[in-house]
Design a protein around this motif. Structure first.
Motif, mmCIF file in Angstrom:
data_model
loop_
_atom_site.group_PDB
_atom_site.id
_atom_site.type_symbol
_atom_site.label_atom_id
_atom_site.label_comp_id
_atom_site.label_asym_id
_atom_site.label_seq_id
_atom_site.Cartn_x
_atom_site.Cartn_y
_atom_site.Cartn_z
ATOM 1 N N ASN A 1 0.826 -1.202 0.000
ATOM 2 C CA ASN A 1 0.000 0.000 0.000
ATOM 3 C C ASN A 1 0.859 1.249 0.000
ATOM 4 O O ASN A 1 2.020 1.231 0.415
ATOM 5 C CB ASN A 1 -0.970 0.004 1.190
ATOM 6 C CG ASN A 1 -0.277 -0.292 2.503
ATOM 7 O OD1 ASN A 1 0.514 0.511 2.981
ATOM 8 N ND2 ASN A 1 -0.577 -1.453 3.095
ATOM 9 N N ARG B 1 1.429 5.144 1.239
ATOM 10 C CA ARG B 1 1.126 6.071 2.325
ATOM 11 C C ARG B 1 1.850 7.396 2.081
ATOM 12 O O ARG B 1 2.712 7.495 1.214
ATOM 13 C CB ARG B 1 1.564 5.477 3.671
ATOM 14 C CG ARG B 1 0.892 4.149 4.027
ATOM 15 C CD ARG B 1 -0.602 4.316 4.249
ATOM 16 N NE ARG B 1 -1.218 3.089 4.735
ATOM 17 C CZ ARG B 1 -1.423 2.818 6.019
ATOM 18 N NH1 ARG B 1 -1.039 3.675 6.942
ATOM 19 N NH2 ARG B 1 -1.986 1.685 6.380
ATOM 20 N N THR C 1 4.787 3.756 13.228
ATOM 21 C CA THR C 1 3.392 3.411 13.503
ATOM 22 C C THR C 1 2.645 3.059 12.220
ATOM 23 O O THR C 1 1.774 2.179 12.215
ATOM 24 C CB THR C 1 2.685 4.587 14.196
ATOM 25 O OG1 THR C 1 2.898 5.790 13.431
ATOM 26 C CG2 THR C 1 3.228 4.796 15.599
ATOM 27 N N THR C 2 2.981 3.746 11.127
ATOM 28 C CA THR C 2 2.339 3.469 9.838
ATOM 29 C C THR C 2 2.737 2.100 9.317
ATOM 30 O O THR C 2 1.900 1.336 8.819
ATOM 31 C CB THR C 2 2.715 4.555 8.819
ATOM 32 O OG1 THR C 2 2.372 5.838 9.346
ATOM 33 C CG2 THR C 2 2.005 4.345 7.501
ATOM 34 N N LEU D 1 3.803 -0.426 11.110
ATOM 35 C CA LEU D 1 3.200 -1.431 11.991
ATOM 36 C C LEU D 1 1.731 -1.641 11.660
ATOM 37 O O LEU D 1 1.235 -2.777 11.674
ATOM 38 C CB LEU D 1 3.360 -1.007 13.450
ATOM 39 C CG LEU D 1 2.765 -1.960 14.497
ATOM 40 C CD1 LEU D 1 3.433 -3.312 14.437
ATOM 41 C CD2 LEU D 1 2.877 -1.356 15.895
ATOM 42 N N ASP D 2 1.024 -0.570 11.333
ATOM 43 C CA ASP D 2 -0.396 -0.673 10.982
ATOM 44 C C ASP D 2 -0.585 -1.545 9.744
ATOM 45 O O ASP D 2 -1.463 -2.422 9.715
ATOM 46 C CB ASP D 2 -0.969 0.722 10.748
ATOM 47 C CG ASP D 2 -2.431 0.681 10.341
ATOM 48 O OD1 ASP D 2 -3.268 0.228 11.126
ATOM 49 O OD2 ASP D 2 -2.733 1.097 9.198
ATOM 50 N N SER D 3 0.240 -1.327 8.714
ATOM 51 C CA SER D 3 0.155 -2.147 7.501
ATOM 52 C C SER D 3 0.500 -3.599 7.805
ATOM 53 O O SER D 3 -0.145 -4.529 7.298
ATOM 54 C CB SER D 3 1.087 -1.591 6.427
ATOM 55 O OG SER D 3 0.682 -0.315 5.994
ATOM 56 N N LYS E 1 0.230 -5.227 10.721
ATOM 57 C CA LYS E 1 -0.811 -5.876 11.523
ATOM 58 C C LYS E 1 -2.026 -6.249 10.671
ATOM 59 O O LYS E 1 -2.650 -7.298 10.903
ATOM 60 C CB LYS E 1 -1.234 -4.955 12.669
ATOM 61 C CG LYS E 1 -0.283 -4.941 13.854
ATOM 62 C CD LYS E 1 -0.867 -4.112 14.985
ATOM 63 C CE LYS E 1 -0.035 -4.224 16.254
ATOM 64 N NZ LYS E 1 -0.623 -3.415 17.364
ATOM 65 N N THR E 2 -2.367 -5.388 9.717
ATOM 66 C CA THR E 2 -3.477 -5.708 8.822
ATOM 67 C C THR E 2 -3.182 -6.981 8.043
ATOM 68 O O THR E 2 -4.055 -7.845 7.866
ATOM 69 C CB THR E 2 -3.731 -4.547 7.846
ATOM 70 O OG1 THR E 2 -4.044 -3.365 8.588
ATOM 71 C CG2 THR E 2 -4.878 -4.870 6.903
#
Length: 343
Positions: free
Chosen positions: A119, A121, A127-128, A130-132, A134-135
């Motif tokens: 993706n 961004r 944090t960004t 990690l968010d990707s 975790k998804t």
């Protein structure tokens, strides 16, 4: 086609002294060439062809120092050594569009080459990333290990993996980018398949004075219009990638990943954590490379926003699913006008 009239002459009885003199001249002229190239150069320059073993013996007689120097720079081929699906993921960020504050985050399963996340961004903060990550974990499961470079944007993923999988077992393996070939090779295909289109488009917009990267209004409009489209194309490309046939595996990444998930990956001991999940060429005692560090900067989102009324107007007249016969430039111009009118 022009043919060379020079004929190769097999000379099996040439003396060691004469051969050493000829090779000495080649070594002076081509100091970095090894025995294979010296053999071919000897044919090209003198039409004399001798066995490779005689070339090797001659080089050891006249160029022992050069042989040791070339060994320091020798590239070895490392065989990829991952045993199953979700045993290791490779993650990285792509900065081909960083000039316009677009960063692509990606992860790939090492065994199957199945893309677990891809993706775009507007920042690469930890944090960004990690968010990707975790998804992707929610969608495809938690890998046993993750390999990345030493960029600070991967720090929270490292904390997460160590917490979930435990310390002192290689839950997060970091190293040079050249050791992360699974994802580095993927970036080449991603650029050719998706990013090069926007790379050329944005440069064109700058050359035509449509876009100014120092203008907050225009950069906000650029992100509003093109960020969803980039992600849409990345998603479509990743799905197509998952179904394409890998020549060496004679199957697709999706099939390999699905079959591997059925078998339920299990943990196993690794003797060489540092080299786990690496492939391709690597340097052996190549000191010139050892000093290179992965020091990519952490890029924050642009500190610019629009009011609620402006955002609603943008969503109405420049929606995510826009269609354009002018590569989206007309939608971008409309977005710029809306932002400037409401600022």
């Amino acid at each position: 086609m022009r043919q060379c009239n020079l004929k190769k002459i097999n000379v099996s009885n040439i003396s060691e002294e004469d051969l050493d003199l000829l090779i000495q001249e080649l070594v002076v002229e081509f100091p970095r060439c090894g025995e294979k190239m010296i053999k071919e150069l000897l044919v090209e320059k003198t039409a004399i062809q001798v066995t490779r073993s005689r070339i090797r013996e001659s080089l050891h007689r006249i160029d022992e120092i050069g042989i040791k120097d070339r060994k320091k720079r020798r590239l070895h081929r490392r065989i990829y050594n991952v045993d199953g699906v979700n045993h290791i993921w490779h993650i990285d960020s792509n900065h081909k569009l960083i000039r316009w504050n677009f960063i692509v985050l990606g992860g790939i399963d090492g065994f199957s080459r199945f893309v677990t996340f891809l993706n775009c961004r507007d920042n690469n903060k930890a944090t960004t990333v990690l968010d990707s990550f975790k998804t992707a974990v929610v969608n495809y499961g938690l890998p046993l290990r993750v390999r990345s470079d030493k960029g600070q944007e991967n720090s929270l993923v490292a904390d997460f993996m160590i917490k979930e999988r435990g310390p002192n077992r290689g839950s997060m393996i970091t190293g040079k980018s050249c050791h992360n070939q699974r994802i580095e090779r993927l970036w080449r295909d991603v650029f050719e398949g998706v990013l090069c289109y926007y790379y050329d488009l944005f440069h064109f917009m700058e050359e035509e004075c449509f876009l100014d990267i120092s203008d907050d209004n225009k950069m906000y409009a650029l992100h509003h219009v093109f960020l969803p489209k980039i992600n849409e194309k990345l998603s479509v490309w990743a799905q197509a990638w998952g179904k394409h046939r890998i020549r060496t595996a004679k199957s697709s990444p999706l099939r390999l990943f699905t079959a591997g998930m059925i078998n339920n990956p299990t943990d196993f001991d690794i003797l060489d954590i540092g080299n786990y999940g690496t492939e391709g060429n690597y340097e052996d005692n190549f000191n010139d490379y050892d000093g290179i560090q992965d020091t990519r900067p952490i890029l924050d989102s642009r500190a610019f926003s629009v009011n609620e009324i402006c955002q609603e107007e943008l969503n109405l007249h420049c929606p995510r699913n826009w269609a354009s016969s002018y590569y989206g430039i007309d939608i971008y111009h409309q977005a710029v006008q809306i932002i400037e009118r409401n600022s």
